[in-house]
Design a protein around this motif. Structure first.
Motif, PDB file in Angstrom:
ATOM      1  N   VAL A  92       1.305   7.949  12.245  1.00  0.00           N
ATOM      2  CA  VAL A  92       1.608   7.243  13.492  1.00  0.00           C
ATOM      3  C   VAL A  92       0.565   6.155  13.752  1.00  0.00           C
ATOM      4  O   VAL A  92       0.894   5.027  14.140  1.00  0.00           O
ATOM      5  N   SER A  93      -0.705   6.477  13.515  1.00  0.00           N
ATOM      6  CA  SER A  93      -1.783   5.506  13.727  1.00  0.00           C
ATOM      7  C   SER A  93      -1.649   4.309  12.792  1.00  0.00           C
ATOM      8  O   SER A  93      -2.011   3.185  13.149  1.00  0.00           O
ATOM      9  N   ALA A  94      -1.117   4.544  11.587  1.00  0.00           N
ATOM     10  CA  ALA A  94      -0.931   3.453  10.636  1.00  0.00           C
ATOM     11  C   ALA A  94       0.071   2.434  11.170  1.00  0.00           C
ATOM     12  O   ALA A  94      -0.172   1.215  11.130  1.00  0.00           O
ATOM     13  N   PHE A  95       1.213   2.916  11.674  1.00  0.00           N
ATOM     14  CA  PHE A  95       2.199   2.000  12.248  1.00  0.00           C
ATOM     15  C   PHE A  95       1.644   1.308  13.492  1.00  0.00           C
ATOM     16  O   PHE A  95       1.856   0.102  13.696  1.00  0.00           O
ATOM     17  N   ALA A  96       0.915   2.066  14.326  1.00  0.00           N
ATOM     18  CA  ALA A  96       0.339   1.485  15.534  1.00  0.00           C
ATOM     19  C   ALA A  96      -0.721   0.442  15.200  1.00  0.00           C
ATOM     20  O   ALA A  96      -0.842  -0.593  15.868  1.00  0.00           O
ATOM     21  N   ALA A  97      -1.498   0.691  14.144  1.00  0.00           N
ATOM     22  CA  ALA A  97      -2.521  -0.271  13.722  1.00  0.00           C
ATOM     23  C   ALA A  97      -1.876  -1.552  13.209  1.00  0.00           C
ATOM     24  O   ALA A  97      -2.384  -2.660  13.464  1.00  0.00           O
ATOM     25  N   LEU A  98      -0.768  -1.431  12.481  1.00  0.00           N
ATOM     26  CA  LEU A  98      -0.045  -2.621  12.036  1.00  0.00           C
ATOM     27  C   LEU A  98       0.417  -3.439  13.237  1.00  0.00           C
ATOM     28  O   LEU A  98       0.280  -4.680  13.251  1.00  0.00           O
ATOM     29  N   ASP A  99       0.963  -2.770  14.248  1.00  0.00           N
ATOM     30  CA  ASP A  99       1.388  -3.472  15.462  1.00  0.00           C
ATOM     31  C   ASP A  99       0.207  -4.202  16.095  1.00  0.00           C
ATOM     32  O   ASP A  99       0.339  -5.347  16.566  1.00  0.00           O
ATOM     33  N   GLU A 100      -0.953  -3.555  16.124  1.00  0.00           N
ATOM     34  CA  GLU A 100      -2.142  -4.157  16.707  1.00  0.00           C
ATOM     35  C   GLU A 100      -2.589  -5.381  15.898  1.00  0.00           C
ATOM     36  O   GLU A 100      -2.947  -6.413  16.467  1.00  0.00           O
ATOM     37  N   LEU A 101      -2.572  -5.279  14.582  1.00  0.00           N
ATOM     38  CA  LEU A 101      -2.965  -6.406  13.741  1.00  0.00           C
ATOM     39  C   LEU A 101      -2.045  -7.600  13.956  1.00  0.00           C
ATOM     40  O   LEU A 101      -2.490  -8.753  14.004  1.00  0.00           O
ATOM     41  N   ARG A 102      -0.756  -7.323  14.075  1.00  0.00           N
ATOM     42  CA  ARG A 102       0.196  -8.408  14.330  1.00  0.00           C
ATOM     43  C   ARG A 102      -0.057  -9.052  15.687  1.00  0.00           C
ATOM     44  O   ARG A 102       0.026 -10.280  15.825  1.00  0.00           O
ATOM     45  N   SER A 103      -0.375  -8.234  16.680  1.00  0.00           N
ATOM     46  CA  SER A 103      -0.640  -8.787  18.018  1.00  0.00           C
ATOM     47  C   SER A 103      -1.908  -9.631  18.026  1.00  0.00           C
ATOM     48  O   SER A 103      -2.041 -10.566  18.823  1.00  0.00           O
ATOM     49  N   ARG A 104      -2.838  -9.333  17.142  1.00  0.00           N
ATOM     50  CA  ARG A 104      -4.066 -10.124  17.029  1.00  0.00           C
ATOM     51  C   ARG A 104      -3.856 -11.402  16.227  1.00  0.00           C
ATOM     52  O   ARG A 104      -4.733 -12.262  16.181  1.00  0.00           O
ATOM     53  N   GLY A 105      -2.703 -11.498  15.565  1.00  0.00           N
ATOM     54  CA  GLY A 105      -2.446 -12.662  14.739  1.00  0.00           C
ATOM     55  C   GLY A 105      -3.198 -12.661  13.426  1.00  0.00           C
ATOM     56  O   GLY A 105      -3.489 -13.722  12.852  1.00  0.00           O
ATOM     57  N   VAL A 106      -3.516 -11.477  12.919  1.00  0.00           N
ATOM     58  CA  VAL A 106      -4.255 -11.371  11.658  1.00  0.00           C
ATOM     59  C   VAL A 106      -3.379 -11.857  10.504  1.00  0.00           C
ATOM     60  O   VAL A 106      -2.243 -11.391  10.347  1.00  0.00           O
ATOM     61  N   PRO A 107      -3.859 -12.777   9.689  1.00  0.00           N
ATOM     62  CA  PRO A 107      -3.060 -13.258   8.548  1.00  0.00           C
ATOM     63  C   PRO A 107      -3.105 -12.239   7.407  1.00  0.00           C
ATOM     64  O   PRO A 107      -4.177 -11.856   6.946  1.00  0.00           O
ATOM     65  N   PHE A 108      -1.944 -11.801   6.950  1.00  0.00           N
ATOM     66  CA  PHE A 108      -1.901 -10.807   5.867  1.00  0.00           C
ATOM     67  C   PHE A 108      -1.968 -11.548   4.536  1.00  0.00           C
ATOM     68  O   PHE A 108      -0.952 -11.979   3.994  1.00  0.00           O
ATOM     69  N   THR A 109      -3.174 -11.684   4.036  1.00  0.00           N
ATOM     70  CA  THR A 109      -3.411 -12.426   2.801  1.00  0.00           C
ATOM     71  C   THR A 109      -3.283 -11.555   1.564  1.00  0.00           C
ATOM     72  O   THR A 109      -3.490 -12.023   0.454  1.00  0.00           O
ATOM     73  N   ARG A 110      -2.987 -10.293   1.757  1.00  0.00           N
ATOM     74  CA  ARG A 110      -2.766  -9.362   0.644  1.00  0.00           C
ATOM     75  C   ARG A 110      -1.660  -8.403   1.061  1.00  0.00           C
ATOM     76  O   ARG A 110      -1.412  -8.196   2.256  1.00  0.00           O
ATOM     77  N   PRO A 111      -0.943  -7.793   0.129  1.00  0.00           N
ATOM     78  CA  PRO A 111       0.114  -6.846   0.500  1.00  0.00           C
ATOM     79  C   PRO A 111      -0.466  -5.693   1.332  1.00  0.00           C
ATOM     80  O   PRO A 111      -1.598  -5.252   1.116  1.00  0.00           O
ATOM     81  N   PHE A 112       0.347  -5.227   2.259  1.00  0.00           N
ATOM     82  CA  PHE A 112      -0.076  -4.146   3.148  1.00  0.00           C
ATOM     83  C   PHE A 112       0.964  -3.039   3.100  1.00  0.00           C
ATOM     84  O   PHE A 112       2.175  -3.297   3.191  1.00  0.00           O
ATOM     85  N   GLY A 113       0.508  -1.800   2.953  1.00  0.00           N
ATOM     86  CA  GLY A 113       1.434  -0.688   2.850  1.00  0.00           C
ATOM     87  C   GLY A 113       1.062   0.491   3.730  1.00  0.00           C
ATOM     88  O   GLY A 113      -0.117   0.705   4.048  1.00  0.00           O
ATOM     89  N   ILE A 114       2.075   1.245   4.121  1.00  0.00           N
ATOM     90  CA  ILE A 114       1.895   2.508   4.853  1.00  0.00           C
ATOM     91  C   ILE A 114       2.601   3.586   4.040  1.00  0.00           C
ATOM     92  O   ILE A 114       3.724   3.393   3.570  1.00  0.00           O
ATOM     93  N   VAL A 115       1.937   4.728   3.851  1.00  0.00           N
ATOM     94  CA  VAL A 115       2.480   5.765   2.988  1.00  0.00           C
ATOM     95  C   VAL A 115       2.560   7.106   3.702  1.00  0.00           C
ATOM     96  O   VAL A 115       1.722   7.437   4.540  1.00  0.00           O
ATOM     97  N   ASN A 116       3.604   7.843   3.363  1.00  0.00           N
ATOM     98  CA  ASN A 116       3.737   9.247   3.758  1.00  0.00           C
ATOM     99  C   ASN A 116       3.798  10.055   2.471  1.00  0.00           C
ATOM    100  O   ASN A 116       4.814  10.064   1.775  1.00  0.00           O
ATOM    101  N   PHE A 117       2.676  10.707   2.128  1.00  0.00           N
ATOM    102  CA  PHE A 117       2.642  11.497   0.903  1.00  0.00           C
ATOM    103  C   PHE A 117       3.404  12.806   1.092  1.00  0.00           C
ATOM    104  O   PHE A 117       3.292  13.467   2.126  1.00  0.00           O
ATOM    105  N   GLY A 118       4.167  13.192   0.074  1.00  0.00           N
ATOM    106  CA  GLY A 118       4.971  14.400   0.148  1.00  0.00           C
ATOM    107  C   GLY A 118       4.182  15.663  -0.147  1.00  0.00           C
ATOM    108  O   GLY A 118       3.284  15.657  -0.994  1.00  0.00           O
ATOM    109  N   ASP A 119       4.526  16.725   0.548  1.00  0.00           N
ATOM    110  CA  ASP A 119       4.016  18.078   0.281  1.00  0.00           C
ATOM    111  C   ASP A 119       2.493  18.119   0.166  1.00  0.00           C
ATOM    112  O   ASP A 119       1.947  18.679  -0.778  1.00  0.00           O
ATOM    113  N   GLU A 120       1.796  17.554   1.156  1.00  0.00           N
ATOM    114  CA  GLU A 120       0.333  17.570   1.128  1.00  0.00           C
ATOM    115  C   GLU A 120      -0.218  18.966   1.370  1.00  0.00           C
ATOM    116  O   GLU A 120      -1.201  19.372   0.749  1.00  0.00           O
TER     117      GLU A 120
END
Length: 405
Positions: A92-120
């Motif tokens: 949840v924090s990963a998605f929220a952090a992405l929203d925050e970065l977008r609101s700050r206008g941070v330029p994504f100069t490299r690929p950005f990913g969010i992952v949900n690992f299975g069966d941790e």
């Protein structure tokens, strides 16, 4: 969507009404619901969603094939009757952090990913971090195919029933090779931050830890007619071993826990023929862990001999100490401490994580969010909303700092 609204939406999925805890086991309907939630969050943000060959979910901004991707996330599955925060807080924090970065206008100069690992958590098939272990090759395909749950259902069969192709399982070096850094946020499983008064900290290392199975084999007999002197009862030997585990761990400054036990024939009026207990032991360093487990096995064999029973000890899993990438770890502490006079806490942990498994192939680091009670793997697991918000801000700060570096 805000952190609060995402959290509220995820909260009822897989929750047991009687215990108040979560039963989000791999490849079950509850797991499917959590996966659908993750996919919906990804698509709502215009991200590309995919599930890899090992059942891990990815949400991408930009083309991961470009390489040097910055990835964050955690897992959504749970231990039996676990708490709400272990794993889901990081996703949840990963998605929220992405929203925050977008609101700050941070330029994504490299690929950005969010992952949900299975069966941790390994709650269903008895092995933790299955998704990340498969991806890194730490778990072989052959060993994965042998995993079974309590009902005898194999991992491949469970995956197939959930609509995933088990024949695709295997190492994924090409995907991991695209990742430049992985940062996992997690609720602290302990009270170190509460004791220092800090909302957020940086992980230094994961303690070495393992699981051992102790099989005490005796002779079944009638509980009412068999003299004590004639018994070959494995239960007293097991009980003495449980107490010895506590004693040896306390002596060494480590932890040792018998948290699972199986008894045969398991009758009230029957002397057991078999007592099987599973030991979980962890320590700050390998020599200490070896001292605890070695002393415990020696004591257990003495108890078994004294009661005329046999003992087999099998190490079922083991993870050596994981030192997180020092450069990345130091970068996190530096970014979070920038512009302040505060020293960001850097602390070790006795809990295993996907970040620890990935560290063999990818530079990894972790952030911890304060847990005021220290309780984890329980419905009582807790973090305040203010601290969760502080965690999102810290994660966004770290990600922005790494993007701009």
């Amino acid at each position: 969507m805000s952190f609060h609204s995402m959290w509220t939406e995820l909260l009822p999925l897989g929750r047991d009404s009687a215990s108040g805890g979560y039963r989000r086991y791999a490849w079950t309907p509850a797991d499917t619901d959590c996966r659908a939630w993750f996919r919906a969050q990804a698509l709502a943000r215009g991200l590309t969603h995919e599930t890899d060959r090992n059942g891990n979910q990815w949400a991408w901004l930009g083309d991961p094939a470009a390489g040097n991707a910055l990835v964050t996330g955690s897992h959504l599955d749970s231990v039996p009757d676990g708490g709400a925060f272990d794993g889901p807080l990081g996703v949840v924090s990963a998605f929220a952090a992405l929203d925050e970065l977008r609101s700050r206008g941070v330029p994504f100069t490299r690929p950005f990913g969010i992952v949900n690992f299975g069966d941790e958590e390994g709650a269903r098939f008895g092995l933790a971090c299955v998704g990340s272990r498969l991806a890194t090759g730490a778990l072989t395909v052959e060993a994965a195919h042998r995993l079974t749950d309590a009902q005898g259902i194999t991992l491949p069969r469970a995956m197939e029933a959930a609509g995933h192709d088990p024949d695709a399982l295997g190492p994924d070096p090409e995907r991991l090779g695209r990742i430049g850094a992985f940062v996992e946020l997690h609720v602290e499983q302990g009270r170190a931050l509460d004791l220092t008064g800090d909302a957020v900290g940086v992980a230094s290392a994961i303690w070495p830890h393992g699981r051992w199975r102790y099989d005490f084999r005796g002779e079944a007999n009638h509980a009412g007619t068999t003299r004590l002197a004639d018994r070959r009862d494995p239960m007293p030997a097991y009980a003495e071993t449980v107490l010895a585990a506590r004693r040896e761990a306390q002596r060494a400054g480590a932890v040792a826990t018998f948290g699972k036990v199986a008894v045969e024939p398991n009758g009230v009026n029957a002397i057991p023929s078999l007592v099987r207990g599973w030991l979980d032991s962890r320590a700050a360093d390998q020599p200490t862990l070896d001292t605890v487990t070695g002393a415990l096995e020696k004591a257990a064999r003495e108890y078994a001999d004294a009661h005329g029973v046999e003992l087999d000890v099998v190490r079922e899993s083991f993870t050596p100490v994981v030192e997180f990438d020092h450069g990345l770890r130091d970068a996190l502490a530096r970014i979070l401490g920038s512009g302040t006079d505060l020293t960001v806490p850097v602390l070790g942990t006795g809990a295993g994580h996907d970040a620890g498994i990935l560290s063999a192939a990818v530079p990894t680091a972790m952030l911890f969010v304060r847990n005021p009670t220290g309780v984890s793997h329980s419905p009582a697991e807790y973090a305040t909303e203010d601290d969760c918000t502080a965690g999102v801000t810290a994660l966004a700060d770290v990600l922005e700092g790494l993007i701009r570096t």
